[in-house]
Scaffold this active site. Sequence first.
Site: not given
Ligand code: MRU
Length: 339
Positions: A62-63, A99, A238, A249
């Site tokens: 994730r990320g 996603r 994101d 997030k």
């Molecule tokens: O649901 P996730 O864990 O994929 O969400 C991740 C985030 O919101 C991060 O802050 C974002 O992807 C930046 S990662 C460098």
Amino acid sequence: MAVQSLPPGQRPPGHPDLLSPIFWRDGRVVMIDQRRLPDAELWNSYDSWQDVARAIADLEVRGAPAIGCAGAFAAALAAGQASTAASLRVILRQIAETRPTAVNLGAAVHRMANALASGRDPVREAQAIWDDDLAACRAIGAHGAALLPDEGTVLTHCNAGALATAGFGTALGVIRAAIAAGKRLRVLCDETRPFLQGARLTAWELAQDGISAEVIVDGAAAHFMGTGEIVAAVVGADRIARNGDCANKIGTLGVAASAAFFNVPFYVAAPHTTVDVGTATGAKIPIEQRAAEEITQFGARRVVPVNAGVRNPVFDVTPARLVKAIITETGVFQGPYGF
Ligand code: MRU
């Protein structure tokens, strides 16, 4: 699938020099299972695009930048699995749609589609996407470090670290680079309900580097802003709209609003692959909704009455006016934004 459970701190063969949650080795995609951290360091390796797509959907990886890398590796696997060009196109679309909010995923799959169309080697292209992300994170760190004061407490939300990228991280990359430059910074990690990216992942990753970190519940962020202790908030993103509105997030908007209220600088650190020039404002950014069980269950225990309704948007949009600067690999941008 092949699974390898390693003792804490030990990395699987072929792992890059710095912590990376995902990499390519001998025709397989190797990734650390982020659902299991910090209890277990379980490394899975996959040789089918379907497994990698499932891993993206289940938050095993994730990320935003990391799922871009995963999507690129999945596309490279799909190129070897698909029997026709038409079926490959369908698969690439499926991977890109695993996603919806992080634009890095669609951008990486699009880059892979272009590479395949022009006859370039898919594995090399996917590796180049990984390499580019790592280089971008290092550059973001270098640009962002200068913005942080010499000492104090920095607050972050979710995990925008090595675990969310090819390595080094975006928001945590800024903090890492500042500390490497001699700044005396501590980190407050919002726990980040419901998946606990802050409590489980950011705290784990900072501990690996010996960076002082404390976990707080999401609702405590405004309290700490109000105490005057926080010198800056730094988060990832994101998707960033053309006008600088930033999706990140769920809970990030609350952090930005309380930072504005208490005059704490709020920074977003992200590579250009997170900027979506095709989306004019944050209102147009698709917000992923995830399963109610992420909220109703706390581990094995149900914590919400059976008949209660649940809503689980997992991202929110921070308006550009609340963002002091957006730190990218090409430099620091301030509003009015016009990407
Ligand atoms: O649901 P996730 O864990 O994929 O969400 C991740 C985030 O919101 C991060 O802050 C974002 O992807 C930046 S990662 C460098």
